[in-house]
Motif scaffolding. Structure first.
Motif, PDB file in Angstrom:
ATOM      1  N   ILE A   1      -0.209   7.562   7.184  1.00  0.00           N
ATOM      2  CA  ILE A   1       0.231   6.251   7.655  1.00  0.00           C
ATOM      3  C   ILE A   1       1.524   5.933   6.906  1.00  0.00           C
TER       4      ILE A   1
ATOM      5  N   ARG B   1       0.813  -1.205   0.000  1.00  0.00           N
ATOM      6  CA  ARG B   1       0.000   0.000   0.000  1.00  0.00           C
ATOM      7  C   ARG B   1       0.850   1.261   0.000  1.00  0.00           C
ATOM      8  N   TYR B   2       2.165   1.127  -0.156  1.00  0.00           N
ATOM      9  CA  TYR B   2       3.038   2.291  -0.105  1.00  0.00           C
ATOM     10  C   TYR B   2       3.640   2.568  -1.474  1.00  0.00           C
TER      11      TYR B   2
ATOM     12  N   ASP C   1      -3.442   6.637  -0.837  1.00  0.00           N
ATOM     13  CA  ASP C   1      -4.870   6.344  -1.010  1.00  0.00           C
ATOM     14  C   ASP C   1      -5.638   6.554   0.290  1.00  0.00           C
ATOM     15  N   LEU C   2      -5.095   6.054   1.395  1.00  0.00           N
ATOM     16  CA  LEU C   2      -5.756   6.221   2.693  1.00  0.00           C
ATOM     17  C   LEU C   2      -5.785   7.696   3.090  1.00  0.00           C
ATOM     18  N   ARG C   3      -4.689   8.428   2.839  1.00  0.00           N
ATOM     19  CA  ARG C   3      -4.649   9.858   3.173  1.00  0.00           C
ATOM     20  C   ARG C   3      -5.773  10.605   2.467  1.00  0.00           C
TER      21      ARG C   3
ATOM     22  N   LYS D   1       4.123   7.469   2.439  1.00  0.00           N
ATOM     23  CA  LYS D   1       2.846   7.295   3.130  1.00  0.00           C
ATOM     24  C   LYS D   1       1.873   6.538   2.244  1.00  0.00           C
ATOM     25  N   ASP D   2       0.799   6.066   2.850  1.00  0.00           N
ATOM     26  CA  ASP D   2      -0.290   5.434   2.114  1.00  0.00           C
ATOM     27  C   ASP D   2      -1.139   6.560   1.541  1.00  0.00           C
TER      28      ASP D   2
ATOM     29  N   MET E   1      -4.623  12.248   7.039  1.00  0.00           N
ATOM     30  CA  MET E   1      -4.207  11.003   7.705  1.00  0.00           C
ATOM     31  C   MET E   1      -2.922  10.506   7.051  1.00  0.00           C
TER      32      MET E   1
ATOM     33  N   MET F   1      -8.551   9.297   1.139  1.00  0.00           N
ATOM     34  CA  MET F   1      -9.839   8.778   1.576  1.00  0.00           C
ATOM     35  C   MET F   1     -10.265   9.394   2.915  1.00  0.00           C
ATOM     36  N   MET F   2      -9.280   9.769   3.763  1.00  0.00           N
ATOM     37  CA  MET F   2      -9.567  10.338   5.078  1.00  0.00           C
ATOM     38  C   MET F   2      -9.582  11.867   5.054  1.00  0.00           C
TER      39      MET F   2
END
Length: 117
Positions: free
Chosen positions: A51, A10-11, A40-42, A37-38, A49, A44-45
């Motif tokens: 990670i 995911r990185y 996609d998650l950043r 960082k991730d 965010m 999406m949040m």
């Protein structure tokens, strides 16, 4: 052949290429400062965010290219705000180091650190 960014787990794994299809020389432009960082998650949040991987790495395939600079600057995982390293109540400031390219050299560092080449 110009390599493009690839995904590992995911990185993001950055390769020395540019988004534009031009003849921009990496020796001139380099890879700008960033945190691994991730992404996609950043997004999406809502964009704040962060990670990070436990360890970030750089592997030099040749002796050519810009050195890699790593700084102890970090961001808060939940707010995206800059964090200055500290011990207790005392701010220590940001430290850094530089790694020059050498074929076969492998650099690893805390995945939360800001870095560029």
């Amino acid at each position: 052949i110009r390599p493009s960014p690839a995904k590992t787990g995911r990185y993001s794994m950055l390769s020395p290429s540019t988004e534009e299809d031009d003849d921009d020389d990496m020796a001139k432009s380099g890879i700008s400062f960033h945190w691994d960082k991730d992404e996609d998650l950043r997004l999406m949040m809502g964009g704040s965010m962060y990670i990070h991987p436990h360890i970030s790495t750089v592997t030099y395939l040749t002796d050519l290219g810009a050195p890699t600079m790593v700084l102890t600057a970090r961001v808060n995982n939940f707010t995206g705000e800059w964090m200055v390293p500290s011990s207790g109540e005392k701010e220590e400031g940001i430290e850094g180091y530089i790694s020059c390219p050498k074929q076969g050299k492998h650099l690893s560092f805390d995945g939360r650190y800001l870095h560029a080449a």
